[in-house]
Structures are given as structure tokens and as C-alpha cells.
Motif scaffolding. Structure first.
Motif, PDB file in Angstrom:
ATOM      1  N   UNK A   1      41.202  13.532 -18.404  1.00  0.00           N
ATOM      2  CA  UNK A   1      41.219  13.509 -16.961  1.00  0.00           C
ATOM      3  C   UNK A   1      40.143  12.560 -16.472  1.00  0.00           C
ATOM      4  N   UNK A   2      40.154  12.322 -15.185  1.00  0.00           N
ATOM      5  CA  UNK A   2      39.154  11.453 -14.567  1.00  0.00           C
ATOM      6  C   UNK A   2      38.597  12.188 -13.345  1.00  0.00           C
ATOM      7  N   UNK A   3      37.280  12.094 -13.170  1.00  0.00           N
ATOM      8  CA  UNK A   3      36.661  12.654 -11.982  1.00  0.00           C
ATOM      9  C   UNK A   3      35.708  11.621 -11.403  1.00  0.00           C
ATOM     10  N   UNK A   4      34.831  12.053 -10.492  1.00  0.00           N
ATOM     11  CA  UNK A   4      33.952  11.101  -9.807  1.00  0.00           C
ATOM     12  C   UNK A   4      33.014  10.364 -10.758  1.00  0.00           C
ATOM     13  N   UNK A   5      32.831  10.886 -11.953  1.00  0.00           N
ATOM     14  CA  UNK A   5      31.944  10.252 -12.930  1.00  0.00           C
ATOM     15  C   UNK A   5      32.696   9.404 -13.952  1.00  0.00           C
ATOM     16  N   UNK A   6      34.012   9.349 -13.850  1.00  0.00           N
ATOM     17  CA  UNK A   6      34.813   8.573 -14.791  1.00  0.00           C
ATOM     18  C   UNK A   6      35.630   9.478 -15.703  1.00  0.00           C
ATOM     19  N   UNK A   7      35.908   8.986 -16.885  1.00  0.00           N
ATOM     20  CA  UNK A   7      36.721   9.748 -17.834  1.00  0.00           C
ATOM     21  C   UNK A   7      35.961  10.999 -18.274  1.00  0.00           C
ATOM     22  N   UNK A   8      36.655  12.118 -18.243  1.00  0.00           N
ATOM     23  CA  UNK A   8      36.086  13.416 -18.597  1.00  0.00           C
ATOM     24  C   UNK A   8      37.083  14.108 -19.530  1.00  0.00           C
ATOM     25  N   UNK A   9      36.892  13.912 -20.821  1.00  0.00           N
ATOM     26  CA  UNK A   9      37.851  14.436 -21.796  1.00  0.00           C
ATOM     27  C   UNK A   9      37.820  15.955 -21.829  1.00  0.00           C
ATOM     28  N   UNK A  10      38.999  16.538 -21.931  1.00  0.00           N
ATOM     29  CA  UNK A  10      39.150  17.984 -22.051  1.00  0.00           C
ATOM     30  C   UNK A  10      39.998  18.262 -23.287  1.00  0.00           C
ATOM     31  N   UNK A  11      39.699  19.362 -23.944  1.00  0.00           N
ATOM     32  CA  UNK A  11      40.495  19.780 -25.100  1.00  0.00           C
ATOM     33  C   UNK A  11      41.183  21.093 -24.777  1.00  0.00           C
ATOM     34  N   UNK A  12      42.434  21.198 -25.151  1.00  0.00           N
ATOM     35  CA  UNK A  12      43.193  22.430 -24.967  1.00  0.00           C
ATOM     36  C   UNK A  12      43.294  23.117 -26.326  1.00  0.00           C
ATOM     37  N   UNK A  13      42.813  24.328 -26.396  1.00  0.00           N
ATOM     38  CA  UNK A  13      42.885  25.093 -27.633  1.00  0.00           C
ATOM     39  C   UNK A  13      43.696  26.353 -27.420  1.00  0.00           C
ATOM     40  N   UNK A  14      44.172  26.917 -28.497  1.00  0.00           N
ATOM     41  CA  UNK A  14      44.897  28.180 -28.431  1.00  0.00           C
ATOM     42  C   UNK A  14      44.215  29.180 -29.360  1.00  0.00           C
ATOM     43  N   UNK A  15      44.231  30.462 -28.999  1.00  0.00           N
ATOM     44  CA  UNK A  15      43.589  31.470 -29.846  1.00  0.00           C
ATOM     45  C   UNK A  15      44.350  31.676 -31.151  1.00  0.00           C
ATOM     46  N   UNK A  16      43.634  31.717 -32.242  1.00  0.00           N
ATOM     47  CA  UNK A  16      44.254  31.898 -33.554  1.00  0.00           C
ATOM     48  C   UNK A  16      44.907  33.270 -33.712  1.00  0.00           C
ATOM     49  N   UNK A  17      44.303  34.299 -33.139  1.00  0.00           N
ATOM     50  CA  UNK A  17      44.773  35.665 -33.362  1.00  0.00           C
ATOM     51  C   UNK A  17      45.832  36.123 -32.363  1.00  0.00           C
ATOM     52  N   UNK A  18      46.269  35.253 -31.477  1.00  0.00           N
ATOM     53  CA  UNK A  18      47.254  35.630 -30.468  1.00  0.00           C
ATOM     54  C   UNK A  18      48.647  35.206 -30.942  1.00  0.00           C
ATOM     55  N   UNK A  19      49.532  36.165 -31.213  1.00  0.00           N
ATOM     56  CA  UNK A  19      50.853  35.819 -31.750  1.00  0.00           C
ATOM     57  C   UNK A  19      51.708  34.970 -30.813  1.00  0.00           C
ATOM     58  N   UNK A  20      51.369  34.938 -29.523  1.00  0.00           N
ATOM     59  CA  UNK A  20      52.140  34.091 -28.599  1.00  0.00           C
ATOM     60  C   UNK A  20      51.986  32.614 -28.927  1.00  0.00           C
ATOM     61  N   UNK A  21      50.937  32.282 -29.676  1.00  0.00           N
ATOM     62  CA  UNK A  21      50.673  30.884 -29.994  1.00  0.00           C
ATOM     63  C   UNK A  21      50.906  30.559 -31.467  1.00  0.00           C
ATOM     64  N   UNK A  22      51.517  31.469 -32.187  1.00  0.00           N
ATOM     65  CA  UNK A  22      51.818  31.218 -33.604  1.00  0.00           C
ATOM     66  C   UNK A  22      52.609  29.929 -33.759  1.00  0.00           C
ATOM     67  N   UNK A  23      52.182  29.102 -34.650  1.00  0.00           N
ATOM     68  CA  UNK A  23      52.908  27.870 -34.954  1.00  0.00           C
ATOM     69  C   UNK A  23      52.574  26.693 -34.072  1.00  0.00           C
ATOM     70  N   UNK A  24      51.768  26.885 -33.038  1.00  0.00           N
ATOM     71  CA  UNK A  24      51.424  25.759 -32.167  1.00  0.00           C
ATOM     72  C   UNK A  24      50.288  24.976 -32.807  1.00  0.00           C
ATOM     73  N   UNK A  25      50.587  23.720 -33.113  1.00  0.00           N
ATOM     74  CA  UNK A  25      49.600  22.849 -33.742  1.00  0.00           C
ATOM     75  C   UNK A  25      49.408  21.547 -32.986  1.00  0.00           C
ATOM     76  N   UNK A  26      50.215  21.333 -31.939  1.00  0.00           N
ATOM     77  CA  UNK A  26      50.126  20.090 -31.187  1.00  0.00           C
ATOM     78  C   UNK A  26      50.562  20.346 -29.749  1.00  0.00           C
ATOM     79  N   UNK A  27      50.087  19.529 -28.847  1.00  0.00           N
ATOM     80  CA  UNK A  27      50.401  19.653 -27.428  1.00  0.00           C
ATOM     81  C   UNK A  27      51.903  19.616 -27.169  1.00  0.00           C
TER      82      UNK A  27
END
Length: 74
Positions: A1-27
Motif C-alpha cells: 500500500x501507499x500512504x503519506x510517507x510512501x510505500x508501506x508494505x503489509x503482510x497478510x498472514x493466516x493462523x496455523x491452528x485455524x481450520x478455516x485456513x487449512x491449505x492456504x499458502x498464497x494470496x
């Protein structure tokens, strides 16, 4: 993303122990509506400060790992 200071990288992670996210390895495997919700948050979370933000692009796990390595080394 970009804000008033320029590029501001964000990472999206998923919880390992939550079965709703089983198998998710990429955006590309995250439900599109969740990504829209997250984008909306980052597009609006600085509105009360009268600052602009913009989500520019979602990138995959390969780029996320490179970002982690870049900041881990600091």
C-alpha cells in the motif's frame, strides 16, 4: 500500500491452528471478499487523520517471503 510517507508494505498472514485456513499458502487462495474487506480497511483507516492511503496490489507468497527477509535482517 501507499500512504503519506510512501510505500508501506503489509503482510497478510493466516493462523496455523485455524481450520478455516487449512491449505492456504498464497494470496491467490484467499477468498476474494476477504481481500476486498482488507483493502477497504487500509483505504479508510487514516480518514479521521485526513491522510490518504491506497492499496496498490496484492502480491504472492514469494514476494512476502522477500519482504520478511528484508526486515528480518535489520
Amino acid at each position: 500500500m501507499r500512504d503519506e510517507k510512501g510505500i508501506d508494505e503489509k503482510l497478510l498472514g493466516v493462523p496455523l491452528a485455524d481450520p478455516r485456513f487449512d491449505g492456504i499458502e498464497d494470496i491467490s487462495q484467499v477468498q476474494k471478499h476477504w481481500l476486498v474487506e482488507i483493502e477497504n480497511f487500509f483505504d479508510t483507516y487514516k480518514v479521521l487523520e485526513k491522510k490518504e492511503t491506497r492499496v496498490e496490489a496484492w502480491k504472492g507468497s514469494k514476494v512476502a517471503k522477500a519482504v520478511l527477509k528484508k526486515y528480518w535482517a535489520k
